[in-house]
Design an enzyme around this catalytic site. Structure first.
Site, PDB file in Angstrom:
ATOM      1  N   ARG A  27       0.815  -1.229   0.000  1.00 47.10           N
ATOM      2  CA  ARG A  27       0.000   0.000   0.000  1.00 47.10           C
ATOM      3  C   ARG A  27       0.842   1.268   0.000  1.00 47.10           C
ATOM      4  NH1 ARG A  27      -5.436  -0.798   2.348  1.00 47.10           N
ATOM      5  NH2 ARG A  27      -6.103  -2.674   1.286  1.00 47.10           N
ATOM      6  N   ARG A  31      -3.490   6.735   1.156  1.00 48.70           N
ATOM      7  CA  ARG A  31      -4.005   7.918   1.851  1.00 48.70           C
ATOM      8  C   ARG A  31      -3.029   8.624   2.778  1.00 48.70           C
ATOM      9  NH1 ARG A  31      -9.272   4.769   3.729  1.00 48.70           N
ATOM     10  NH2 ARG A  31      -7.596   3.247   3.796  1.00 48.70           N
ATOM     11  N   ARG A  40      -7.060  11.530  -5.660  1.00 50.33           N
ATOM     12  CA  ARG A  40      -8.294  10.795  -5.416  1.00 50.33           C
ATOM     13  C   ARG A  40      -9.507  11.729  -5.438  1.00 50.33           C
ATOM     14  NH1 ARG A  40     -10.674   7.149  -0.510  1.00 50.33           N
ATOM     15  NH2 ARG A  40     -11.712   9.077   0.039  1.00 50.33           N
ATOM     16  N   ASP A  77      -6.979  -2.857  -6.949  1.00 48.67           N
ATOM     17  CA  ASP A  77      -7.453  -3.538  -5.749  1.00 48.67           C
ATOM     18  C   ASP A  77      -7.684  -5.005  -6.071  1.00 48.67           C
ATOM     19  OD1 ASP A  77      -8.384  -2.698  -2.894  1.00 48.67           O
ATOM     20  OD2 ASP A  77      -9.748  -4.267  -3.556  1.00 48.67           O
ATOM     21  N   TYR A 154     -14.776 -12.273   0.641  1.00 49.20           N
ATOM     22  CA  TYR A 154     -15.526 -11.047   0.319  1.00 49.20           C
ATOM     23  C   TYR A 154     -16.769 -11.348  -0.511  1.00 49.20           C
ATOM     24  CZ  TYR A 154     -11.789  -8.033   2.054  1.00 49.20           C
ATOM     25  OH  TYR A 154     -10.892  -7.386   2.864  1.00 49.20           O
TER      26      TYR A 154
HETATM   27  O1  CP3 Z   1       0.061  -1.915  -2.369  1.00 52.70           O
HETATM   28  C1  CP3 Z   1      -0.303  -1.026  -3.139  1.00 52.70           C
HETATM   29  O2  CP3 Z   1       0.088   0.174  -3.052  1.00 52.70           O
HETATM   30  C2  CP3 Z   1      -1.181  -1.386  -4.321  1.00 52.70           C
HETATM   31  C3  CP3 Z   1      -2.563  -1.140  -4.187  1.00 52.70           C
HETATM   32  C4  CP3 Z   1      -3.454  -2.063  -3.353  1.00 52.70           C
HETATM   33  C5  CP3 Z   1      -4.654  -1.606  -2.787  1.00 52.70           C
HETATM   34  N1  CP3 Z   1      -5.308  -2.668  -2.243  1.00 52.70           N
HETATM   35  C6  CP3 Z   1      -5.118  -0.218  -2.834  1.00 52.70           C
HETATM   36  C7  CP3 Z   1      -6.185   0.220  -1.924  1.00 52.70           C
HETATM   37  C8  CP3 Z   1      -3.353  -3.432  -3.072  1.00 52.70           C
HETATM   38  C9  CP3 Z   1      -2.228  -4.408  -3.392  1.00 52.70           C
HETATM   39  C10 CP3 Z   1      -4.540  -3.799  -2.372  1.00 52.70           C
HETATM   40  C11 CP3 Z   1      -4.835  -5.169  -1.942  1.00 52.70           C
HETATM   41  C12 CP3 Z   1      -6.005  -5.432  -1.108  1.00 52.70           C
HETATM   42  N2  CP3 Z   1      -7.236  -4.868  -1.171  1.00 52.70           N
HETATM   43  C13 CP3 Z   1      -6.042  -6.457  -0.131  1.00 52.70           C
HETATM   44  C14 CP3 Z   1      -4.926  -7.411   0.193  1.00 52.70           C
HETATM   45  C15 CP3 Z   1      -3.908  -6.793   1.078  1.00 52.70           C
HETATM   46  C16 CP3 Z   1      -4.386  -6.580   2.498  1.00 52.70           C
HETATM   47  O3  CP3 Z   1      -4.513  -5.400   2.857  1.00 52.70           O
HETATM   48  O4  CP3 Z   1      -4.573  -7.556   3.207  1.00 52.70           O
HETATM   49  C17 CP3 Z   1      -7.334  -6.435   0.436  1.00 52.70           C
HETATM   50  C18 CP3 Z   1      -7.846  -7.343   1.548  1.00 52.70           C
HETATM   51  C19 CP3 Z   1      -8.088  -5.437  -0.246  1.00 52.70           C
HETATM   52  C20 CP3 Z   1      -9.517  -5.066  -0.054  1.00 52.70           C
HETATM   53  C21 CP3 Z   1      -9.644  -3.653   0.351  1.00 52.70           C
HETATM   54  N3  CP3 Z   1      -9.477  -2.584  -0.491  1.00 52.70           N
HETATM   55  C22 CP3 Z   1      -9.929  -3.150   1.628  1.00 52.70           C
HETATM   56  C23 CP3 Z   1     -10.150  -4.003   2.870  1.00 52.70           C
HETATM   57  C24 CP3 Z   1      -9.951  -1.746   1.530  1.00 52.70           C
HETATM   58  C25 CP3 Z   1     -10.297  -0.738   2.595  1.00 52.70           C
HETATM   59  C26 CP3 Z   1      -9.100  -0.579   3.432  1.00 52.70           C
HETATM   60  C27 CP3 Z   1      -8.991   0.772   4.031  1.00 52.70           C
HETATM   61  O5  CP3 Z   1      -7.875   1.053   4.475  1.00 52.70           O
HETATM   62  O6  CP3 Z   1      -9.970   1.545   4.031  1.00 52.70           O
HETATM   63  C28 CP3 Z   1      -9.622  -1.415   0.207  1.00 52.70           C
HETATM   64  C29 CP3 Z   1      -9.468  -0.043  -0.339  1.00 52.70           C
HETATM   65  C30 CP3 Z   1      -8.116   0.331  -0.812  1.00 52.70           C
HETATM   66  N4  CP3 Z   1      -7.345  -0.447  -1.607  1.00 52.70           N
HETATM   67  C31 CP3 Z   1      -7.441   1.563  -0.578  1.00 52.70           C
HETATM   68  C32 CP3 Z   1      -6.244   1.502  -1.289  1.00 52.70           C
HETATM   69  C33 CP3 Z   1      -5.188   2.588  -1.433  1.00 52.70           C
HETATM   70  C34 CP3 Z   1      -7.967   2.743   0.216  1.00 52.70           C
HETATM   71  C35 CP3 Z   1      -8.813   3.463  -0.759  1.00 52.70           C
HETATM   72  C36 CP3 Z   1      -9.080   4.881  -0.435  1.00 52.70           C
HETATM   73  O7  CP3 Z   1      -9.999   5.125   0.377  1.00 52.70           O
HETATM   74  O8  CP3 Z   1      -8.429   5.755  -1.050  1.00 52.70           O
END
Ligand code: CP3
Length: 351
Positions: A27, A31, A40, A77, A154
């Protein structure tokens, strides 16, 4: 072979020696960076950001402009795959991901089909190609997908879950349906990752974020068996180079030895296990990626440096270590902590 200015990350994944330990952060675009929040806002939403290749490319590069990171990761994602399968992904502000049409009935499960990554997920392939061009051979680009089990969590729960009640009920009462979801999803993920490789991804990573919710027997049956199938189906070489594959199993410390023989070149480790002990278990079979507790980044720079040093010393002076956090970086992380971490890892001298 296509030229790379810095291929330490790819070499470390294949357990070849590197001048210093490479580092990137799960990640790393997100943010905690004000420039990400700005882009964003311009995109309108997180999903619009993912679905607009030029903007996905822009945010992918943001952390690399600030920090001396050794790899870029596609901005997207894991849930784009079930979205392309028709489940309707949405993000309610502050609530995490939700599906409008989760899998609740048998016919919905029976109707599930793997999407064509070059049609329904075209925007991802376009983003990969655009990022590869923009990187211009500076550092490698990582493509990724969710593991079948984690995606199924999910898809069945409809969103995040505290206890995985619905998906585990399905697994133990209708294993036939559970295996059907996992088989279709495995096919989807394999084709999706191979399309990313074809579009320019130089390494791929599978996130098994919720494998740790299973028992050991459940893990073997519902997660590991499908990870093995994915590894067996992935493109091995492209542009005259190996395409290393990483499996990140959160809570997977207990199953490292089984994971080490599953066909992946490297295993991502969460922060709970000592990385030296993990290395003793896997030996020379795989590289390891990890595993600093992301919460360390809330401490002052000297603590960040000391804790990073602890991880590096625990791994020891062998090739085959990619430094990372044990899970995604928190949105509350001060960017200065990341700068301190990258500096500490790159200048570390083994004790
Ligand atoms: O690593 C990176 O920079 C690449 C981008 C990436 C994102 N999600 C961006 C993201 C990657 C590799 C993921 C993987 C992902 N997504 C996983 C596996 C890794 C882990 O965290 O266990 C999972 C379970 C998800 C599902 C997901 N997407 C969740 C649970 C959330 C909400 C999390 C939160 O912090 O609110 C997301 C949204 C998400 N995916 C964001 C980002 C940057 C936040 C989005 C935002 O509000 O801008």
């Amino acid at each position: 072979m296509s030229h790379l200015d810095n291929d330490s990350f790819l070499r470390a994944l294949l357990r070849e020696p590197t001048p210093r330990t490479p580092i990137w952060l799960m990640r790393q675009a997100g943010r905690y960076l004000p420039e990400y929040r700005e882009t964003r806002k311009r995109a309108g939403s997180f999903l619009a950001l993912c679905k607009t290749p030029a903007l996905a490319c822009e945010v992918t590069l943001q952390p690399l402009a600030r920090f001396d990171l050794d790899a870029a990761i596609l901005f997207s994602d894991i849930l784009t795959v079930p979205d392309a399968m028709g489940l309707g992904l949405c993000f309610a502000e502050g609530e995490g991901p939700k599906f409008e049409r989760p899998l609740t009935r048998e016919w919905e499960i029976r109707n599930l089909a793997a999407p064509d990554p070059c049609l329904e997920l075209r925007y991802v392939m376009d983003a990969v190609a655009e990022i590869r061009r923009a990187l211009g051979g500076s550092v490698p680009l990582i493509g990724f997908a969710g593991s079948p089990w984690t995606l199924a969590c999910y898809m069945v729960e409809g969103g995040a879950s505290a206890d995985y009640h619905k998906v585990k009920t399905l697994a133990y009462t209708r294993p036939d349906l559970m295996h059907h979801i996992l088989a279709v999803t495995t096919q989807a993920v394999t084709a999706y990752l191979n399309a990313q490789i074809e579009s320019g991804a130089q390494a791929v990573m599978v996130f098994d974020s919720w494998g740790g919710a299973l028992s050991e027997a459940g893990y073997q049956t519902f997660s590991l068996a499908y990870l093995r199938q994915i590894a067996a189906g992935l493109t091995r070489e492209r542009e005259g180079r190996r395409v290393p594959r990483i499996a990140f199993a959160k809570g997977g410390g207990l199953w490292l030895e089984a994971l080490a023989t599953s066909g992946f070149d490297a295993l991502g480790l969460d922060w709970t296990m000592d990385i030296g002990r993990a290395r003793a278990l896997v030996g020379d079979r795989v590289a390891l990626q990890g595993n600093l507790d992301p919460a360390v980044l809330f401490a002052p720079p000297e603590v960040v440096a000391a804790e990073a040093g602890r991880v590096l010393d625990a791994f020891g002076p062998h090739p085959g270590h990619v430094f990372n956090l044990g899970h995604g970086i928190s949105q509350h992380t001060p960017p200065e902590s990341v700068a301190a971490l990258v500096e500490a890892v790159h200048t570390h001298r083994q004790k």
